[in-house]
Design an enzyme around this catalytic site. Structure first.
Site, PDB file in Angstrom:
ATOM      1  N   TYR A 111       9.136 -12.437 -14.368  1.00 44.17           N
ATOM      2  CA  TYR A 111       8.116 -11.676 -13.642  1.00 44.17           C
ATOM      3  C   TYR A 111       6.722 -12.222 -13.931  1.00 44.17           C
ATOM      4  O   TYR A 111       5.959 -12.555 -13.012  1.00 44.17           O
ATOM      5  CB  TYR A 111       8.184 -10.194 -14.024  1.00 44.17           C
ATOM      6  N   GLY A 137       0.777  -1.229   0.000  1.00 44.17           N
ATOM      7  CA  GLY A 137       0.000   0.000   0.000  1.00 44.17           C
ATOM      8  C   GLY A 137       0.806   1.275   0.000  1.00 44.17           C
ATOM      9  O   GLY A 137       0.224   2.366  -0.051  1.00 44.17           O
ATOM     10  N   LEU A 195       8.622  -1.570   2.095  1.00 43.53           N
ATOM     11  CA  LEU A 195       9.372  -0.351   1.780  1.00 43.53           C
ATOM     12  C   LEU A 195      10.702  -0.684   1.106  1.00 43.53           C
ATOM     13  O   LEU A 195      11.756  -0.179   1.473  1.00 43.53           O
ATOM     14  CB  LEU A 195       9.601   0.514   3.032  1.00 43.53           C
ATOM     15  N   ARG A 230       0.975  -1.794 -26.286  1.00 47.35           N
ATOM     16  CA  ARG A 230       0.433  -1.919 -24.934  1.00 47.35           C
ATOM     17  C   ARG A 230      -0.876  -1.132 -24.835  1.00 47.35           C
ATOM     18  O   ARG A 230      -1.063  -0.118 -25.502  1.00 47.35           O
ATOM     19  CB  ARG A 230       1.423  -1.385 -23.887  1.00 47.35           C
ATOM     20  N   LYS A 237       3.885 -14.141 -11.509  1.00 45.83           N
ATOM     21  CA  LYS A 237       2.520 -13.663 -11.298  1.00 45.83           C
ATOM     22  C   LYS A 237       1.498 -14.719 -11.722  1.00 45.83           C
ATOM     23  O   LYS A 237       0.469 -14.898 -11.052  1.00 45.83           O
ATOM     24  CB  LYS A 237       2.290 -12.366 -12.071  1.00 45.83           C
ATOM     25  N   THR A 284      -1.788  -9.146 -13.538  1.00 46.94           N
ATOM     26  CA  THR A 284      -1.363  -8.427 -14.740  1.00 46.94           C
ATOM     27  C   THR A 284      -1.751  -9.170 -16.010  1.00 46.94           C
ATOM     28  O   THR A 284      -1.863 -10.409 -16.015  1.00 46.94           O
ATOM     29  CB  THR A 284       0.172  -8.237 -14.714  1.00 46.94           C
ATOM     30  N   ASP A 285      -1.912  -8.409 -17.099  1.00 48.54           N
ATOM     31  CA  ASP A 285      -2.162  -9.039 -18.396  1.00 48.54           C
ATOM     32  C   ASP A 285      -0.958  -9.813 -18.916  1.00 48.54           C
ATOM     33  O   ASP A 285      -1.084 -10.648 -19.818  1.00 48.54           O
ATOM     34  CB  ASP A 285      -2.604  -8.007 -19.434  1.00 48.54           C
ATOM     35  N   GLU A 286       0.224  -9.577 -18.354  1.00 52.12           N
ATOM     36  CA  GLU A 286       1.438 -10.214 -18.856  1.00 52.12           C
ATOM     37  C   GLU A 286       1.447 -11.722 -18.653  1.00 52.12           C
ATOM     38  O   GLU A 286       2.255 -12.426 -19.260  1.00 52.12           O
ATOM     39  CB  GLU A 286       2.672  -9.575 -18.216  1.00 52.12           C
TER      40      GLU A 286
END
Length: 333
Positions: free
Chosen positions: A157, A8, A45, A221, A161, A133-135
């Site tokens: 990555y 967040g 962080l 994209r 996901k 994600t769309d990836e």
């Protein structure tokens, strides 16, 4: 309602927190009737998490911030206890970094998600919103992906996901946990860490530097303003069906070369500021999401045109050097 937002303090997660707490002019205007009693942010962080992203809500008594890693079971267990909803944004998300080293992506995106799912199950969380994600679909030459399209990720990555998506859905099917998954197209807007293409190009151009353009610039994209993304996530949190996947898209597809041209014009720069660079390994050619399902079921449609969104984003980076200049100088972790 008590809501835990992982990640967040990051780009998209902090917009969601500002929305939940009703910051004037934020996405809260698209989510009427929301009055959460507590919003807890869990964020490690790392380099892309920034407490400055939450400065406008830092004094809200409903906000609790916990610095911690989603891979640490004891921290996660303490934070998840008593929550009604988890909205899970926390992830390693930069493709180039995943190519250089996949380990943090697998451990955070897969094992971290598993740690959260276990805690959600243990503590009886009412809804788990997993933001993806769309990836995960790979690349599509024509048409658009629907939510039942087979996953075929091409980068470490996107593979991590995809793994976390499947794990989250498995907890619904195996354990009955109320899980919904969202998959979005490329986000842009204020507070985005300047390694991503739009803030990288804008900040470079504002500083008189050149910008790198991968390959022939023909990769396509779909661009989604972070405001619209968070509106979509909120709609899914409120009304999405358990065990389902929902696409959140922006509705404007551009090649990278076309996007570069728009950013050059917005920053008053010419093409002599563009430096061609070798293409990224495994670079997906085109992404395109079909958003019929979320539109028909929940009423979602993007509200910010790319022209308006890019103009506002460039203006934000021009006016907020104090936010991004220290990030460019800090060493990456």
């Amino acid at each position: 309602m008590r809501i835990l937002v992982t990640g967040g303090a990051g780009f998209i997660g902090s917009e969601y927190v500002r929305m939940l707490l009703g910051v004037p002019g934020g996405s809260a205007e698209g989510v009427p009737g929301w009055e959460p009693s507590r919003v807890t942010v869990l964020d490690a962080l790392t380099y892309s998490g920034n407490l400055a992203n939450l400065a406008v809500v830092a004094d809200d008594p409903r906000l609790r911030f916990v610095q911690g890693d989603i891979r640490h079971a004891e921290v996660v267990d303490e934070v998840v206890a008593g929550q009604d909803v988890i909205v899970h944004f926390a992830a390693e998300s930069h493709v180039d970094r995943s190519i250089a080293g996949a380990g943090p992506f697998v451990s955070t995106n897969v094992l971290g998600t598993q740690t959260l799912l276990d805690a959600a199950l243990r503590h009886g969380v009412r809804r788990f919103v997993h933001v993806s994600t769309d990836e995960v679909y790979g690349s599509i030459a024509d048409g658009s992906w629907t939510e039942d399209w087979p996953l075929a990720p091409n980068s470490p990555y996107s593979a991590s996901k995809a793994g976390s998506d499947l794990l989250a859905l498995a907890y619904h099917r195996t354990h009955g946990l109320d899980v919904v998954v969202t998959r979005c197209s490329n986000n842009y807007g204020p507070y985005q860490f300047p390694e991503k293409v739009i803030p990288l190009f804008v900040t470079n151009l504002l500083d008189g530097r050149t910008v790198p353009l991968y390959g022939d610039g023909g990769n396509v994209r779909d661009w989604l303003h972070v405001h619209d993304h968070c509106r979509g996530v909120a709609m899914v949190q409120q009304g999405g069906r358990a065990g389902e996947v929902y696409h959140i898209g922006g509705g404007t597809e551009l090649t990278n070369k076309e996007l570069t041209g728009r950013l050059l014009r917005a920053c008053g720069a010419d093409w002599d500021r563009v430096t061609p660079v070798p293409d990224r390994k495994g670079h997906d050619r085109r992404y395109s999401l079909d958003i019929t399902k979320i539109h028909n079921e929940l009423g979602y449609a993007p509200t910010i045109t790319l022209d308006d969104g890019l103009a506002a984003t460039v203006a934000w980076y021009r006016d907020n050097r104090s936010w991004w200049e220290p990030l460019r100088k800090a060493p990456a972790e």
